[in-house]
Structure formats: C-alpha cells, structure tokens
Design a protein around this motif. Structure first.
Motif, PDB file in Angstrom:
ATOM      1  N   LEU A 136       0.824  -1.215   0.000  1.00 38.21           N
ATOM      2  CA  LEU A 136       0.000   0.000   0.000  1.00 38.21           C
ATOM      3  C   LEU A 136       0.853   1.258   0.000  1.00 38.21           C
ATOM      4  O   LEU A 136       0.521   2.237  -0.671  1.00 38.21           O
ATOM      5  N   TYR A 137       1.948   1.264   0.719  1.00 39.17           N
ATOM      6  CA  TYR A 137       2.771   2.468   0.855  1.00 39.17           C
ATOM      7  C   TYR A 137       3.622   2.718  -0.394  1.00 39.17           C
ATOM      8  O   TYR A 137       3.624   3.810  -0.937  1.00 39.17           O
ATOM      9  N   TYR A 138       4.333   1.691  -0.852  1.00 38.90           N
ATOM     10  CA  TYR A 138       5.281   1.899  -1.949  1.00 38.90           C
ATOM     11  C   TYR A 138       4.707   1.683  -3.341  1.00 38.90           C
ATOM     12  O   TYR A 138       5.086   2.372  -4.277  1.00 38.90           O
ATOM     13  N   TYR A 139       3.791   0.734  -3.491  1.00 37.05           N
ATOM     14  CA  TYR A 139       3.286   0.444  -4.827  1.00 37.05           C
ATOM     15  C   TYR A 139       1.965   1.138  -5.124  1.00 37.05           C
ATOM     16  O   TYR A 139       1.644   1.378  -6.274  1.00 37.05           O
ATOM     17  N   GLN A 140       1.179   1.429  -4.080  1.00 36.81           N
ATOM     18  CA  GLN A 140      -0.095   2.099  -4.292  1.00 36.81           C
ATOM     19  C   GLN A 140      -0.053   3.565  -3.867  1.00 36.81           C
ATOM     20  O   GLN A 140      -1.049   4.268  -3.985  1.00 36.81           O
ATOM     21  N   ASP A 141       1.080   4.003  -3.329  1.00 36.27           N
ATOM     22  CA  ASP A 141       1.296   5.408  -2.944  1.00 36.27           C
ATOM     23  C   ASP A 141       0.264   5.941  -1.954  1.00 36.27           C
ATOM     24  O   ASP A 141      -0.166   7.087  -2.050  1.00 36.27           O
ATOM     25  N   HIS A 142      -0.144   5.106  -1.001  1.00 34.19           N
ATOM     26  CA  HIS A 142      -1.057   5.565   0.036  1.00 34.19           C
ATOM     27  C   HIS A 142      -0.260   6.174   1.182  1.00 34.19           C
ATOM     28  O   HIS A 142       0.825   5.710   1.512  1.00 34.19           O
ATOM     29  N   ALA A 143      -0.815   7.206   1.787  1.00 31.85           N
ATOM     30  CA  ALA A 143      -0.215   7.833   2.957  1.00 31.85           C
ATOM     31  C   ALA A 143      -0.469   6.948   4.185  1.00 31.85           C
ATOM     32  O   ALA A 143      -1.352   6.090   4.178  1.00 31.85           O
ATOM     33  N   ILE A 144       0.296   7.191   5.233  1.00 30.52           N
ATOM     34  CA  ILE A 144       0.169   6.423   6.474  1.00 30.52           C
ATOM     35  C   ILE A 144      -1.279   6.445   6.973  1.00 30.52           C
ATOM     36  O   ILE A 144      -1.837   5.410   7.342  1.00 30.52           O
ATOM     37  N   GLN A 145      -1.898   7.624   6.999  1.00 31.24           N
ATOM     38  CA  GLN A 145      -3.270   7.746   7.490  1.00 31.24           C
ATOM     39  C   GLN A 145      -4.244   6.942   6.625  1.00 31.24           C
ATOM     40  O   GLN A 145      -5.155   6.305   7.132  1.00 31.24           O
ATOM     41  N   GLU A 146      -4.051   6.961   5.315  1.00 30.80           N
ATOM     42  CA  GLU A 146      -4.920   6.192   4.420  1.00 30.80           C
ATOM     43  C   GLU A 146      -4.789   4.689   4.692  1.00 30.80           C
ATOM     44  O   GLU A 146      -5.793   3.972   4.723  1.00 30.80           O
ATOM     45  N   ILE A 147      -3.549   4.238   4.898  1.00 26.35           N
ATOM     46  CA  ILE A 147      -3.319   2.824   5.198  1.00 26.35           C
ATOM     47  C   ILE A 147      -3.986   2.467   6.515  1.00 26.35           C
ATOM     48  O   ILE A 147      -4.611   1.418   6.652  1.00 26.35           O
ATOM     49  N   SER A 148      -3.868   3.366   7.474  1.00 24.91           N
ATOM     50  CA  SER A 148      -4.508   3.169   8.775  1.00 24.91           C
ATOM     51  C   SER A 148      -6.010   2.982   8.601  1.00 24.91           C
ATOM     52  O   SER A 148      -6.611   2.058   9.165  1.00 24.91           O
ATOM     53  N   ASP A 149      -6.623   3.842   7.803  1.00 26.96           N
ATOM     54  CA  ASP A 149      -8.063   3.757   7.552  1.00 26.96           C
ATOM     55  C   ASP A 149      -8.430   2.482   6.788  1.00 26.96           C
ATOM     56  O   ASP A 149      -9.414   1.820   7.113  1.00 26.96           O
ATOM     57  N   LEU A 150      -7.631   2.136   5.767  1.00 29.40           N
ATOM     58  CA  LEU A 150      -7.925   0.963   4.948  1.00 29.40           C
ATOM     59  C   LEU A 150      -7.853  -0.339   5.740  1.00 29.40           C
ATOM     60  O   LEU A 150      -8.687  -1.221   5.577  1.00 29.40           O
ATOM     61  N   LEU A 151      -6.837  -0.432   6.605  1.00 32.23           N
ATOM     62  CA  LEU A 151      -6.618  -1.689   7.322  1.00 32.23           C
ATOM     63  C   LEU A 151      -7.210  -1.697   8.723  1.00 32.23           C
ATOM     64  O   LEU A 151      -7.154  -2.708   9.416  1.00 32.23           O
ATOM     65  N   GLY A 152      -7.757  -0.557   9.146  1.00 37.85           N
ATOM     66  CA  GLY A 152      -8.345  -0.498  10.483  1.00 37.85           C
ATOM     67  C   GLY A 152      -7.306  -0.571  11.580  1.00 37.85           C
ATOM     68  O   GLY A 152      -7.546  -1.162  12.627  1.00 37.85           O
ATOM     69  N   LEU A 153      -6.122  -0.005  11.324  1.00 36.75           N
ATOM     70  CA  LEU A 153      -5.029  -0.005  12.297  1.00 36.75           C
ATOM     71  C   LEU A 153      -4.741   1.420  12.756  1.00 36.75           C
ATOM     72  O   LEU A 153      -5.037   2.379  12.042  1.00 36.75           O
ATOM     73  N   LYS A 154      -4.133   1.549  13.925  1.00 33.31           N
ATOM     74  CA  LYS A 154      -3.700   2.862  14.391  1.00 33.31           C
ATOM     75  C   LYS A 154      -2.529   3.322  13.522  1.00 33.31           C
ATOM     76  O   LYS A 154      -1.765   2.492  13.005  1.00 33.31           O
ATOM     77  N   THR A 155      -2.376   4.648  13.379  1.00 31.52           N
ATOM     78  CA  THR A 155      -1.273   5.149  12.561  1.00 31.52           C
ATOM     79  C   THR A 155       0.071   4.734  13.146  1.00 31.52           C
ATOM     80  O   THR A 155       1.014   4.447  12.405  1.00 31.52           O
ATOM     81  N   SER A 156       0.183   4.693  14.462  1.00 28.67           N
ATOM     82  CA  SER A 156       1.442   4.269  15.080  1.00 28.67           C
ATOM     83  C   SER A 156       1.750   2.809  14.739  1.00 28.67           C
ATOM     84  O   SER A 156       2.911   2.441  14.530  1.00 28.67           O
ATOM     85  N   THR A 157       0.709   1.991  14.633  1.00 30.50           N
ATOM     86  CA  THR A 157       0.894   0.582  14.261  1.00 30.50           C
ATOM     87  C   THR A 157       1.353   0.485  12.812  1.00 30.50           C
ATOM     88  O   THR A 157       2.238  -0.312  12.476  1.00 30.50           O
ATOM     89  N   VAL A 158       0.761   1.302  11.937  1.00 34.29           N
ATOM     90  CA  VAL A 158       1.168   1.299  10.528  1.00 34.29           C
ATOM     91  C   VAL A 158       2.633   1.710  10.413  1.00 34.29           C
ATOM     92  O   VAL A 158       3.417   1.067   9.701  1.00 34.29           O
ATOM     93  N   LYS A 159       3.037   2.751  11.137  1.00 32.42           N
ATOM     94  CA  LYS A 159       4.435   3.192  11.109  1.00 32.42           C
ATOM     95  C   LYS A 159       5.360   2.097  11.615  1.00 32.42           C
ATOM     96  O   LYS A 159       6.423   1.852  11.037  1.00 32.42           O
ATOM     97  N   SER A 160       4.959   1.440  12.677  1.00 27.88           N
ATOM     98  CA  SER A 160       5.755   0.348  13.239  1.00 27.88           C
ATOM     99  C   SER A 160       5.862  -0.815  12.250  1.00 27.88           C
ATOM    100  O   SER A 160       6.951  -1.359  12.033  1.00 27.88           O
ATOM    101  N   HIS A 161       4.731  -1.177  11.633  1.00 25.95           N
ATOM    102  CA  HIS A 161       4.751  -2.245  10.628  1.00 25.95           C
ATOM    103  C   HIS A 161       5.650  -1.872   9.454  1.00 25.95           C
ATOM    104  O   HIS A 161       6.383  -2.720   8.933  1.00 25.95           O
ATOM    105  N   LEU A 162       5.582  -0.624   9.038  1.00 32.12           N
ATOM    106  CA  LEU A 162       6.388  -0.173   7.912  1.00 32.12           C
ATOM    107  C   LEU A 162       7.880  -0.272   8.241  1.00 32.12           C
ATOM    108  O   LEU A 162       8.670  -0.788   7.443  1.00 32.12           O
TER     109      LEU A 162
END
Length: 187
Positions: A136-162
C-alpha cells in the motif's frame, strides 16, 4: 447495537436486514477497493465477493463486534490479494525508453531486476501485515493515514509495521544475496 440486531435478523432469515446492514457501506467499500486496484471491474468484483463472504460469516455465527470496520478491512485485504494476483499474472516486458529516461540497456536491465527482486522479497515476507503495508505504501502510494483507515489499524501501528517490514525485507534481500552488507568486506 443496531448492527448486532441486524445480524441477528439476518441469521433469522430476514433478507432485507442484510441490505440495511451493507447498503451504507458499499460505496466506501468500492472506493477503497478501487484505490488499491485502479480498476472499476475488479473493484466491483472484490466488493461483491466481500458481500458474499460477509453474509456467510454472519450466517455461520461469526462474532463481529464492529461490522463496518470488519467489512472495510475485509474489502482492503481482498483488494490487496487481487492486486498481488494481478501482479503475478502480469508479464512485465522489458521497457527501455532511452529518449525519456536516458537509461542505457544495462541500466534498464538492472532496474528491472532490482524491481523484481524487491517484489519477490516483499511477497516472501512471513508477516501478512508487513506485506500489505509495504504494498500500500510503496506500490499504491497511500499515505500512512490512508493505510490506517484501509486496514483499520492505528497510525502508530502502521508506522511500526512499515519500519519492521523494511528491516525484514532488507534482511531477506541480504539472505538471498541480492544486496551485500559491504562490498569491500567480501574480498
């Protein structure tokens, strides 16, 4: 509470209850899927399949606390799966556009090989969440917040996963000897 009531009515055979539950979610589900797949037909198919899967889960008695969040995550994950499947099926011909990118043949081949190794590395990661966040981040160019919304995760979790996904990918590429630690140490 209203969603729980609707799911109970669905289990009791009231078809109109399913329509009441999912109709408000379909447009956003479609937009979510389209933002990942960039294809109207594929997004429609993913949403249709997600609706069928949602119905089956409800009928089987699956405990779904927050249906909206669960449904959007389902659509996101199925869209990512479809994107991966498309990417594996798609043959990427060697594109050499010397006029536009001013790349020589060798540079183009190396660029293509690097992209293929990165994709293989991402798809070989054991943690599905890490793969999804990288895609989602590198190939679909989604921002952290968008990924958070799409996957139902907290933004801090998305950053940690990234961060963890990058480290895992780097480790995998080193293990596969695609990248070296230091080229002068190997002498």
């Amino acid at each position: 509470m209203e969603q729980e009531t609707l799911m109970t009515r669905i289990r009791n055979g009231e078809d109109e209850a399913f329509a009441q539950l999912v109709n408000p979610l379909i447009d956003k589900g479609y937009r979510t899927s389209f933002s990942i797949l960039k294809s109207k037909e594929q997004a429609e198919e993913v949403v249709q399949n997600a609706l069928i899967e949602a119905y089956r889960n409800i009928m089987s008695g699956k405990e779904i606390t927050y249906f909206n969040t669960w449904f959007y995550k389902l659509v996101s994950l199925r869209s990512i799966d479809a994107w991966r499947k498309n990417d594996r099926l798609k043959e990427t011909p060697l594109e050499i556009d010397i006029g536009r990118e001013k790349l020589g043949v060798m540079e183009s081949v190396l660029k293509e090989e690097t992209e293929n190794e990165l994709k293989k590395g991402i798809l070989s990661l054991d943690n599905r969440d890490y793969r999804n966040v990288l895609i989602l981040y590198y190939y679909q160019d989604h921002a952290i917040q968008e990924i958070s919304d799409l996957l139902g995760l907290k933004t801090s979790t998305v950053k940690s996963h990234l961060r963890r996904a990058r480290n895992a990918l780097k480790k995998r590429l080193i293990e596969n000897q695609f990248i070296g630690v230091n080229s002068h140490e190997n002498r």
